[in-house]
Write a protein that holds these residues in place. Structure first.
Motif, mmCIF file in Angstrom:
data_model
loop_
_atom_site.group_PDB
_atom_site.id
_atom_site.type_symbol
_atom_site.label_atom_id
_atom_site.label_comp_id
_atom_site.label_asym_id
_atom_site.label_seq_id
_atom_site.Cartn_x
_atom_site.Cartn_y
_atom_site.Cartn_z
ATOM 1 N N PHE A 3 7.098 10.593 -9.270
ATOM 2 C CA PHE A 3 7.976 10.096 -8.626
ATOM 3 C C PHE A 3 8.263 8.890 -7.734
ATOM 4 O O PHE A 3 7.599 8.580 -7.090
ATOM 5 N N MET A 4 9.383 8.514 -7.786
ATOM 6 C CA MET A 4 9.613 6.859 -8.438
ATOM 7 C C MET A 4 10.702 7.025 -6.796
ATOM 8 O O MET A 4 11.222 7.517 -6.812
ATOM 9 N N VAL A 5 9.740 5.816 -5.577
ATOM 10 C CA VAL A 5 11.357 5.580 -4.510
ATOM 11 C C VAL A 5 11.869 4.623 -3.975
ATOM 12 O O VAL A 5 10.757 3.811 -4.193
ATOM 13 N N SER A 6 13.402 4.593 -4.810
ATOM 14 C CA SER A 6 13.361 3.365 -4.772
ATOM 15 C C SER A 6 12.841 2.528 -5.614
ATOM 16 O O SER A 6 12.518 0.547 -5.945
ATOM 17 N N GLY A 7 12.625 3.266 -6.925
ATOM 18 C CA GLY A 7 11.845 1.624 -8.095
ATOM 19 C C GLY A 7 10.010 1.697 -7.832
ATOM 20 O O GLY A 7 9.904 1.198 -9.007
ATOM 21 N N ARG A 12 2.822 9.433 3.087
ATOM 22 C CA ARG A 12 2.328 8.116 3.019
ATOM 23 C C ARG A 12 2.190 7.455 1.939
ATOM 24 O O ARG A 12 2.241 6.512 1.241
ATOM 25 N N GLY A 13 2.641 8.330 0.325
ATOM 26 C CA GLY A 13 3.131 7.417 -0.862
ATOM 27 C C GLY A 13 4.419 6.993 -0.714
ATOM 28 O O GLY A 13 4.379 5.565 -1.259
ATOM 29 N N VAL A 14 5.490 7.887 -0.104
ATOM 30 C CA VAL A 14 6.730 6.165 0.065
ATOM 31 C C VAL A 14 6.202 5.583 0.783
ATOM 32 O O VAL A 14 6.810 4.592 0.582
ATOM 33 N N ALA A 15 5.484 5.546 1.768
ATOM 34 C CA ALA A 15 5.452 4.170 2.668
ATOM 35 C C ALA A 15 4.633 2.920 1.643
ATOM 36 O O ALA A 15 5.164 1.570 1.672
ATOM 37 N N ALA A 16 4.101 3.725 0.974
ATOM 38 C CA ALA A 16 2.932 2.621 0.214
ATOM 39 C C ALA A 16 4.475 1.959 -0.943
ATOM 40 O O ALA A 16 4.583 0.541 -0.659
ATOM 41 N N ALA A 17 4.377 2.965 -1.799
ATOM 42 C CA ALA A 17 5.425 2.371 -2.160
ATOM 43 C C ALA A 17 6.902 0.906 -1.915
ATOM 44 O O ALA A 17 6.960 0.373 -2.218
ATOM 45 N N ARG A 18 6.643 1.704 -0.125
ATOM 46 C CA ARG A 18 8.190 0.868 -0.413
ATOM 47 C C ARG A 18 7.370 -0.708 0.523
ATOM 48 O O ARG A 18 7.912 -1.667 0.133
ATOM 49 N N LEU A 19 6.249 -0.196 0.956
ATOM 50 C CA LEU A 19 5.524 -1.594 0.683
ATOM 51 C C LEU A 19 5.219 -2.201 -0.013
ATOM 52 O O LEU A 19 5.246 -3.880 -0.548
ATOM 53 N N LYS A 38 6.669 -2.919 -2.303
ATOM 54 C CA LYS A 38 8.512 -3.145 -3.072
ATOM 55 C C LYS A 38 8.286 -3.914 -2.293
ATOM 56 O O LYS A 38 8.982 -5.174 -3.286
ATOM 57 N N ALA A 39 8.107 -3.946 -0.592
ATOM 58 C CA ALA A 39 8.713 -5.431 -0.207
ATOM 59 C C ALA A 39 7.691 -6.336 -0.751
ATOM 60 O O ALA A 39 8.834 -7.728 -0.973
ATOM 61 N N SER A 40 6.401 -5.950 -1.557
ATOM 62 C CA SER A 40 5.784 -7.197 -1.546
ATOM 63 C C SER A 40 5.779 -8.134 -2.225
ATOM 64 O O SER A 40 5.367 -8.427 -2.933
ATOM 65 N N ALA A 41 6.629 -7.465 -3.085
ATOM 66 C CA ALA A 41 6.219 -7.634 -4.788
ATOM 67 C C ALA A 41 7.173 -8.771 -4.625
ATOM 68 O O ALA A 41 7.801 -9.236 -4.097
ATOM 69 N N LYS A 42 7.306 -10.140 -5.665
ATOM 70 C CA LYS A 42 8.042 -11.244 -5.797
ATOM 71 C C LYS A 42 8.772 -10.428 -7.403
ATOM 72 O O LYS A 42 8.535 -9.585 -8.126
ATOM 73 N N PRO A 43 9.909 -11.547 -7.217
ATOM 74 C CA PRO A 43 10.850 -10.855 -8.128
ATOM 75 C C PRO A 43 10.147 -11.086 -9.434
ATOM 76 O O PRO A 43 9.400 -12.269 -9.813
ATOM 77 N N ARG A 44 11.124 -10.811 -10.522
ATOM 78 C CA ARG A 44 10.020 -10.997 -11.489
ATOM 79 C C ARG A 44 10.311 -12.679 -12.514
ATOM 80 O O ARG A 44 9.490 -12.946 -13.157
ATOM 81 N N GLY A 45 11.076 -13.138 -12.661
ATOM 82 C CA GLY A 45 10.953 -15.109 -12.500
ATOM 83 C C GLY A 45 10.398 -15.091 -11.339
ATOM 84 O O GLY A 45 9.426 -16.752 -12.642
#
Length: 127
Positions: free
Chosen positions: A32-36, A99-106, A108-115
């Motif tokens: 289950f993916m939340v916001s990618g 908990r999984g949703v919160a960690a996925a959000r975190l 996503k927020a800390s991920a670097k843009p692909r470039g």
């Protein structure tokens, strides 16, 4: 390997009020993916794979019915495996999925843009 349909349906119910959920068959189960970003996955071996923050990993492992998630001989610090006894009730399942949703959000927020990600290898001339 088939995944546990009853647990998948229960997870769908927990996530039913969200519009940013996508289901994907990954890692031998239904993720289950939340916001990618993956928040949890239901497998056929029994159990729920839940994304957790690296900081909370040790704390989550201290909870009943929780084991580290291993892949390729390595322990994945961003995930834990919860045995069915750990999410038997609706409230317990909701706690783990949230908990999984919160960690996925975190994540996503800390991920670097692909470039902006570092790439291995040598830099090409003129690049």
């Amino acid at each position: 390997m088939a995944y546990d349909e009853k647990t998948a349906e229960r997870v769908r119910e927990v996530l039913s009020d969200r519009r940013d959920v996508v289901e994907k068959k990954l890692m031998g189960g239904l993720s289950f993916m939340v916001s990618g970003s993956m928040c949890c996955s239901v497998s056929g071996r029994g159990g729920l794979l839940v994304r957790v923050s690296a900081e909370a990993h040790a704390q989550m492992l201290a909870e009943p019915h929780v084991q580290p998630m291993g892949m390729g001989g390595r322990t994945m610090s961003g995930f834990v495996r919860v045995a069915p006894e750990g999410y038997r009730t609706g409230a317990a399942l909701r706690k783990w999925v949230e908990r999984g949703v919160a960690a996925a959000r975190l994540a996503k927020a800390s991920a670097k843009p692909r470039g902006a990600r570092k790439r291995g290898g040598k830099k090409l001339r003129g690049a």
